[in-house]
Motif scaffolding. Structure first.
Motif, mmCIF file in Angstrom:
data_model
loop_
_atom_site.group_PDB
_atom_site.id
_atom_site.type_symbol
_atom_site.label_atom_id
_atom_site.label_comp_id
_atom_site.label_asym_id
_atom_site.label_seq_id
_atom_site.Cartn_x
_atom_site.Cartn_y
_atom_site.Cartn_z
ATOM 1 N N HIS A 272 0.958 -1.062 0.022
ATOM 2 C CA HIS A 272 -0.360 -0.043 -0.337
ATOM 3 C C HIS A 272 1.087 1.362 -0.355
ATOM 4 O O HIS A 272 0.493 1.866 0.852
ATOM 5 C CB HIS A 272 -1.337 0.466 1.351
ATOM 6 N N THR A 273 1.893 1.327 -1.200
ATOM 7 C CA THR A 273 2.693 2.366 -1.127
ATOM 8 C C THR A 273 1.681 3.687 -1.243
ATOM 9 O O THR A 273 2.446 4.884 -2.236
ATOM 10 C CB THR A 273 3.755 1.791 -1.804
ATOM 11 N N TYR A 274 0.879 3.626 -2.121
ATOM 12 C CA TYR A 274 0.025 4.142 -3.068
ATOM 13 C C TYR A 274 -0.699 3.948 -2.569
ATOM 14 O O TYR A 274 -1.689 3.210 -2.216
ATOM 15 C CB TYR A 274 0.158 4.244 -4.351
ATOM 16 N N THR A 276 -5.371 5.367 -2.823
ATOM 17 C CA THR A 276 -6.069 6.867 -3.894
ATOM 18 C C THR A 276 -6.625 7.861 -3.293
ATOM 19 O O THR A 276 -7.067 8.059 -2.381
ATOM 20 C CB THR A 276 -7.171 5.896 -4.794
ATOM 21 N N SER A 298 8.657 0.860 -10.315
ATOM 22 C CA SER A 298 7.292 1.763 -8.521
ATOM 23 C C SER A 298 7.035 3.043 -8.803
ATOM 24 O O SER A 298 8.023 3.817 -7.945
ATOM 25 C CB SER A 298 7.175 0.447 -7.429
ATOM 26 N N GLY A 299 5.830 3.675 -8.668
ATOM 27 C CA GLY A 299 5.480 5.229 -8.933
ATOM 28 C C GLY A 299 5.615 6.038 -9.647
ATOM 29 O O GLY A 299 5.692 7.100 -9.243
ATOM 30 N N ALA A 313 0.873 3.311 -10.208
ATOM 31 C CA ALA A 313 0.494 3.446 -8.997
ATOM 32 C C ALA A 313 1.037 2.046 -8.263
ATOM 33 O O ALA A 313 0.505 0.911 -8.136
ATOM 34 C CB ALA A 313 -0.598 3.877 -9.185
ATOM 35 N N GLY A 314 2.074 2.872 -7.049
ATOM 36 C CA GLY A 314 1.720 1.488 -6.399
ATOM 37 C C GLY A 314 3.120 0.715 -6.846
ATOM 38 O O GLY A 314 4.221 1.116 -7.508
ATOM 39 N N ARG A 315 3.207 -0.732 -6.270
ATOM 40 C CA ARG A 315 4.324 -1.540 -6.645
ATOM 41 C C ARG A 315 4.387 -2.201 -7.941
ATOM 42 O O ARG A 315 3.218 -2.760 -8.159
ATOM 43 C CB ARG A 315 4.387 -2.171 -5.487
ATOM 44 N N ASP A 324 -3.450 4.575 -12.288
ATOM 45 C CA ASP A 324 -4.289 5.673 -11.681
ATOM 46 C C ASP A 324 -5.195 6.398 -12.899
ATOM 47 O O ASP A 324 -4.689 6.983 -12.830
ATOM 48 C CB ASP A 324 -4.335 6.418 -10.558
#
Length: 396
Positions: A272-274, A276, A298-299, A313-315, A324
């Motif tokens: 959950h590094t990202y 919404t 990632s990201g 978005a995220g890993r 996203d």
């Protein structure tokens, strides 16, 4: 182009590759040209790219590994072919029998090739490599006299023919770097010594892609072009592919595997590094690090979906990653373009390199065999996918 559904595809434009070969040849009109297809042609497919390069006038094909060279021979390539990364116990005899020019950087390798010659019952074509300052393979200047003397004796005995003297630049992608002049001087001294000792090499070569583009005094008898053939600038700080008259050859796309609306605060991918920022649409791209997409993206990795740049978005996971779409919509099966020439506003391999802290060479080379290569030739026709010689996954 066929509309056959695919999870993902790497479209390889052989017409662009031919044009790149011609553009590079024009930079060195008096030199022969070697097109390097090591590492599955930097991920593009060794056999189709070698064939296209030959069609565009390349006299030589180069590989790192002898197994790569032998695979090309098995696929029907009969032209001049060189390989250079040898280890003890390598397929020396097979290379001699296949008429491959083999690189020798030390006495152990010369002894190995002469033993192979005796077993094969035919002489070998040998190119001597001098380490002019890169510090990798190659004979040191201090040992050059001994190697040249031994090679000349083997030649006089009818065991080998020394067809070339060569080396490799360390910093040719940095025009004006002091090491360039220093290496050129060492190389010229080594060539003079070899010729004074009685060797008559067909080709002297040190110019890689950046030297081909920016250092005409280094062209000698042969230019040895790798990444530039695939339309990637070896010196992004000096010029773009367009500046050098080149066009990127590979376009990497995938079909969206999932599209869904989620609320704000929804975690995305591992860790959950990202999350919404608000209600949005998430699209799933079915490519991951098993396909060669860097986890470092990632990201940061850029992707074109629905005509707009998105960011991973995220890993990045093993098989997939998420983008996203914000307030935009999409449908399952819509195309995501990771990189290409940039004609449609899509990211390029260089954009991915900047986003992941690497070089574009690595971006294209690491695309794995899970991603089918689709070959497009002259006139835009789609050619059958090739999994023949050299297709070892493309991951460096």
């Amino acid at each position: 182009m066929s509309e056959t559904p695919m999870r993902a595809r790497a479209v390889v434009d052989l017409a662009a590759l031919r044009d790149n070969v011609r553009a590079l040849r024009a930079r060195a009109p008096r030199a022969q040209m070697m097109v390097v297809v090591k590492a599955n042609a930097y991920g593009h497919g060794a056999v189709p790219c070698a064939r296209a390069a030959r069609e565009a006038g390349a006299e030589w094909i180069g590989t790192a590994l002898p197994q790569e060279a032998l695979a090309l021979r098995a696929a029907g390539d009969t032209g001049r072919l060189m390989c250079w990364l040898w280890t003890p116990g390598g397929p020396w005899r097979e290379a001699v029998e296949a008429d491959v020019d083999v690189s020798v950087s030390g006495l152990w390798a010369l002894e190995a090739v002469t033993a192979a010659v005796r077993a094969a019952g035919r002489p070998a074509r040998v190119q001597l490599k001098i380490d002019t300052g890169l510090g990798r393979n190659g004979c040191t200047p201090g040992d050059w006299e001994q190697l040249v003397t031994a090679a000349r004796a083997a030649e006089q005995a009818g065991l080998i023919k020394v067809t070339g003297v060569w080396s490799h630049f360390a910093c040719a992608d940095e025009p004006g770097h002091p090491s360039i002049r220093a290496q050129l001087a060492v190389f010229q001294d080594a060539v003079r010594y070899a010729e004074h000792a009685g060797l008559t090499p067909e080709v002297r070569h040190i110019a890689n892609s950046p030297a081909t583009l920016t250092l005409p005094e280094a062209h000698f008898d042969l230019i040895r072009t790798g990444v530039a053939v695939y339309g990637i600038s070896p010196s992004p700080e000096v010029g773009t592919p367009e500046d050098f008259g080149l066009r990127p050859v590979m376009t990497l796309t995938a079909s969206l595997a999932s599209v869904k609306r989620v609320p704000g605060g929804h975690g995305v991918s591992y860790g959950h590094t990202y999350a919404t920022p608000g209600e949005t649409t998430l699209a799933l791209v079915p490519l991951g690090y098993a396909d060669g997409i860097p986890r470092a993206a990632s990201g940061t990795g850029p992707v074109l979906v629905g005509g707009k740049w998105r960011t991973v978005a995220g890993r990045v996971a093993m098989d997939q990653f998420v983008v996203d779409l914000g307030g935009d919509g999409a449908e399952v099966g819509d195309e995501a373009v990771l990189f290409g020439p940039g004609d449609r506003g899509e990211p390029t391999a260089e954009d991915w390199a900047r986003a992941t802290g690497t070089i574009a060479y690595e971006v294209v080379t690491r695309i794995s065999s899970r991603v089918p290569r689709v070959y497009v030739g002259e006139g835009g026709e789609e050619l059958p996918e090739s999994h023949d010689a050299g297709d070892t996954g493309g991951s460096g």
